[in-house]
Design a protein around this motif. Structure first.
Motif, PDB file in Angstrom:
ATOM      1  N   CYS A 240      39.021  47.535  38.480  1.00 26.58           N
ATOM      2  CA  CYS A 240      39.609  46.134  38.564  1.00 26.58           C
ATOM      3  C   CYS A 240      40.237  46.132  40.109  1.00 26.58           C
ATOM      4  O   CYS A 240      41.334  47.026  40.251  1.00 26.58           O
ATOM      5  CB  CYS A 240      40.651  45.599  37.662  1.00 26.58           C
TER       6      CYS A 240
ATOM      7  N   TYR B  30      42.310  44.505  41.609  1.00 26.97           N
ATOM      8  CA  TYR B  30      43.721  44.247  41.673  1.00 26.97           C
ATOM      9  C   TYR B  30      44.633  45.188  41.054  1.00 26.97           C
ATOM     10  O   TYR B  30      45.572  45.591  41.486  1.00 26.97           O
ATOM     11  CB  TYR B  30      44.208  42.914  41.080  1.00 26.97           C
ATOM     12  N   PHE B  31      43.979  45.969  40.279  1.00 28.37           N
ATOM     13  CA  PHE B  31      44.640  47.318  39.690  1.00 28.37           C
ATOM     14  C   PHE B  31      44.909  48.369  40.679  1.00 28.37           C
ATOM     15  O   PHE B  31      45.857  49.018  40.843  1.00 28.37           O
ATOM     16  CB  PHE B  31      43.894  47.656  38.693  1.00 28.37           C
TER      17      PHE B  31
ATOM     18  N   CYS C  24      49.674  42.691  37.826  1.00 27.36           N
ATOM     19  CA  CYS C  24      48.665  43.401  37.195  1.00 27.36           C
ATOM     20  C   CYS C  24      49.566  44.063  36.070  1.00 27.36           C
ATOM     21  O   CYS C  24      50.119  44.897  36.228  1.00 27.36           O
ATOM     22  CB  CYS C  24      48.103  44.512  38.005  1.00 27.36           C
ATOM     23  N   ASN C  25      49.020  43.459  34.900  1.00 30.39           N
ATOM     24  CA  ASN C  25      49.880  43.912  33.791  1.00 30.39           C
ATOM     25  C   ASN C  25      49.539  45.433  33.207  1.00 30.39           C
ATOM     26  O   ASN C  25      50.170  46.200  32.861  1.00 30.39           O
ATOM     27  CB  ASN C  25      49.383  42.933  32.429  1.00 30.39           C
TER      28      ASN C  25
ATOM     29  N   CYS D  23      48.286  38.783  35.570  1.00 27.63           N
ATOM     30  CA  CYS D  23      47.064  39.340  35.858  1.00 27.63           C
ATOM     31  C   CYS D  23      46.591  38.343  36.812  1.00 27.63           C
ATOM     32  O   CYS D  23      46.025  37.404  36.728  1.00 27.63           O
ATOM     33  CB  CYS D  23      46.110  39.055  34.342  1.00 27.63           C
TER      34      CYS D  23
ATOM     35  N   ASN E 101      34.665  42.269  36.066  1.00 24.72           N
ATOM     36  CA  ASN E 101      35.677  42.468  34.827  1.00 24.72           C
ATOM     37  C   ASN E 101      34.798  42.150  33.522  1.00 24.72           C
ATOM     38  O   ASN E 101      33.699  41.816  33.534  1.00 24.72           O
ATOM     39  CB  ASN E 101      36.873  41.362  34.790  1.00 24.72           C
TER      40      ASN E 101
ATOM     41  N   GLN F  42      45.913  39.067  28.753  1.00 22.11           N
ATOM     42  CA  GLN F  42      46.833  40.014  29.459  1.00 22.11           C
ATOM     43  C   GLN F  42      45.990  40.791  30.400  1.00 22.11           C
ATOM     44  O   GLN F  42      46.676  41.210  31.281  1.00 22.11           O
ATOM     45  CB  GLN F  42      47.421  41.157  28.430  1.00 22.11           C
ATOM     46  N   CYS F  43      44.802  41.172  30.057  1.00 23.89           N
ATOM     47  CA  CYS F  43      43.860  41.944  30.977  1.00 23.89           C
ATOM     48  C   CYS F  43      42.436  41.648  30.490  1.00 23.89           C
ATOM     49  O   CYS F  43      42.110  41.889  29.270  1.00 23.89           O
ATOM     50  CB  CYS F  43      44.280  43.339  30.546  1.00 23.89           C
ATOM     51  N   SER F  44      41.614  41.656  31.703  1.00 24.31           N
ATOM     52  CA  SER F  44      39.822  41.554  31.498  1.00 24.31           C
ATOM     53  C   SER F  44      39.391  42.842  31.886  1.00 24.31           C
ATOM     54  O   SER F  44      38.227  42.662  32.510  1.00 24.31           O
ATOM     55  CB  SER F  44      39.550  40.462  31.655  1.00 24.31           C
ATOM     56  N   ALA F  45      40.223  44.123  32.304  1.00 19.48           N
ATOM     57  CA  ALA F  45      39.538  45.173  33.239  1.00 19.48           C
ATOM     58  C   ALA F  45      38.498  45.570  32.246  1.00 19.48           C
ATOM     59  O   ALA F  45      38.747  46.060  31.386  1.00 19.48           O
ATOM     60  CB  ALA F  45      40.686  45.931  33.591  1.00 19.48           C
TER      61      ALA F  45
END
Ligand SMILES: Cc1cc2nc3c(=O)[nH]c(=O)nc-3n(C[C@H](O)[C@H](O)[C@H](O)COP(=O)(O)OP(=O)(O)OC[C@H]3O[C@@H](n4cnc5c(N)ncnc54)[C@H](O)[C@@H]3O)c2cc1C
Ligand code: SF4
Length: 332
Positions: free
Chosen positions: A122, A124-125, A133-134, A142, A152, A160-163
């Motif tokens: 991801c 952004y991670f 980035c959670n 996120c 994603n 919270q996250c779709s990585a």
């Protein structure tokens, strides 16, 4: 790069003791194996451990095939496993997934254990310029929601996250019912690979069921009969050196043009390697007719949720399943 001290313990027990001093993810003390993912993350300041504990020379790197199945030492490299005659002949799905991963240089260095525990791509991670980035900074939000989310996941996501999970190897291994051998300071234990990675839910930064300090020591794969036919289909933006947009790992037990049993797992679309058992059930007893395959593949979309840029994956993953089955069947 974030500065760190490299510890080179003389044995695995010392490595376990070192690492156990720290917490779960993104701890001040972390393991490093081949380093192909870890070093990138250090260079980008995504991970900032004060100490790295080298696993080099401490873990088994043997590749062993027996009538019961295959055992891959955690330190075996991607290149060694992909080229091993028993893997090529009896477990071609694994070899295919590996040869469709990364580059020859990375495959020469990267290990089995590190591959299963590599972190998401991801964007952004991996870019600390984005505060939200959670997974990297729990509770920060996120950036992918409402941002660029083409890469994603559409399955197993949360608000919270779709990585997406990045490993191709893990997708092939999940389809083959692989089990991970794990060792901590206490007991050794075995974890089905399908249970190793956690869904993000409310805590995307906790990615696996491993306890702090536990290492993967080996991967075992039960034997499949020689009659199984398989294919790893990887759809990606360029033909090499690229992660999956969508991948389908398929293994079939065929009786002429009828499917006795099927195993199907997806990559690039799940927050973990994604086994689609509902598709497998629909394929059991089905003919290889395109319409029957398409009907079964639609079941993969159960629970899928797109985020805008990645909506296309929901259709593409169904097509990938059908195509992978057709190619596997043609090998018969
Ligand atoms: C340019 C590039 C392209 C790539 N393309 C692909 C691709 O197409 N498909 C794909 O699947 N992968 C791809 N990768 C990822 C690559 O496969 C991983 O970086 C590699 O497998 C990680 O293995 P490693 O031994 O280098 O792990 P490391 O970087 O050393 O470690 C990774 C993580 O695993 C932990 N760790 C390592 N070994 C163990 C162990 N035995 N027990 C517990 N924890 C452990 C480390 O602490 C770290 O958190 C690519 C990488 C690069 C750099
Ligand atoms: S999808 Fe996950 S990894 Fe990506 S920005 Fe959101 S929280 Fe971070």
């Amino acid at each position: 790069m974030h500065p760190f001290v490299l510890e080179r313990p003389k044995d695995l027990a010392s490595a376990l003791a070192f690492r156990a001093q720290a917490g779960r993810n993104d701890a001040p003390i972390e393991y490093i194996a081949g380093g192909t993912d870890m070093v990138q993350l250090l260079q980008e300041y995504v991970r900032k451990p004060d100490r790295l504990v080298s696993l080099a020379g401490l873990l088994d790197r043997r590749i062993e095939a027996s009538p019961e199945g295959l055992r891959l030492g955690a330190a075996a490299t991607m290149a060694e496993v992909a080229a091993h005659p028993a893997v090529v002949q009896q477990y071609p799905l694994i070899a295919e997934a590996l040869l469709n991963s990364a580059s020859p240089q990375v495959r020469n260095q990267a290990t089995m254990g590190g591959n299963l525990l590599q972190r998401t791509r991801c964007p952004y991670f991996r870019d600390v310029g984005y505060a939200a980035c959670n997974k990297r900074a729990p509770g920060s939000g996120c950036s992918a929601i409402g941002g660029e989310n083409r890469w994603n996941a559409v399955l197993g996501t949360s608000d919270q996250c779709s990585a997406a999970h990045p490993s191709d190897l893990a997708v092939a291994l999940v389809a083959l019912d692989a089990v991970v051998e794990v060792r901590g300071q206490g007991d050794r234990r075995s974890v089905p690979l399908d249970d190793l990675h956690r869904l993000p839910a409310e805590s995307p930064h906790i990615e696996t069921v491993l306890e702090p300090g536990e290492v993967i020591t080996a991967i075992t794969v039960p034997a499949t009969t020689a009659s199984w036919r398989s294919h790893y289909l990887k759809v990606r933006d360029r033909a090499s050196f690229e992660f999956a947009v969508v991948a389908a790992a398929v293994a079939l037990d065929l009786d002429g043009s009828r499917i006795r049993q099927a195993r199907v797992a997806l990559g690039g679309v799940g927050t973990k390697p994604w086994r689609v058992r509902q598709v497998e059930s629909a394929l059991a007893g089905a003919s290889m007719e395109p319409e029957a395959l398409r009907r079964a593949a639609t079941l993969a979309a159960h629970g899928a949720h797109g985020y805008g840029h990645n909506d296309f994956k929901i259709e593409l993953m169904q097509r990938a399943i059908v195509r992978a089955i057709e190619i596997a069947g043609a090998h018969a």
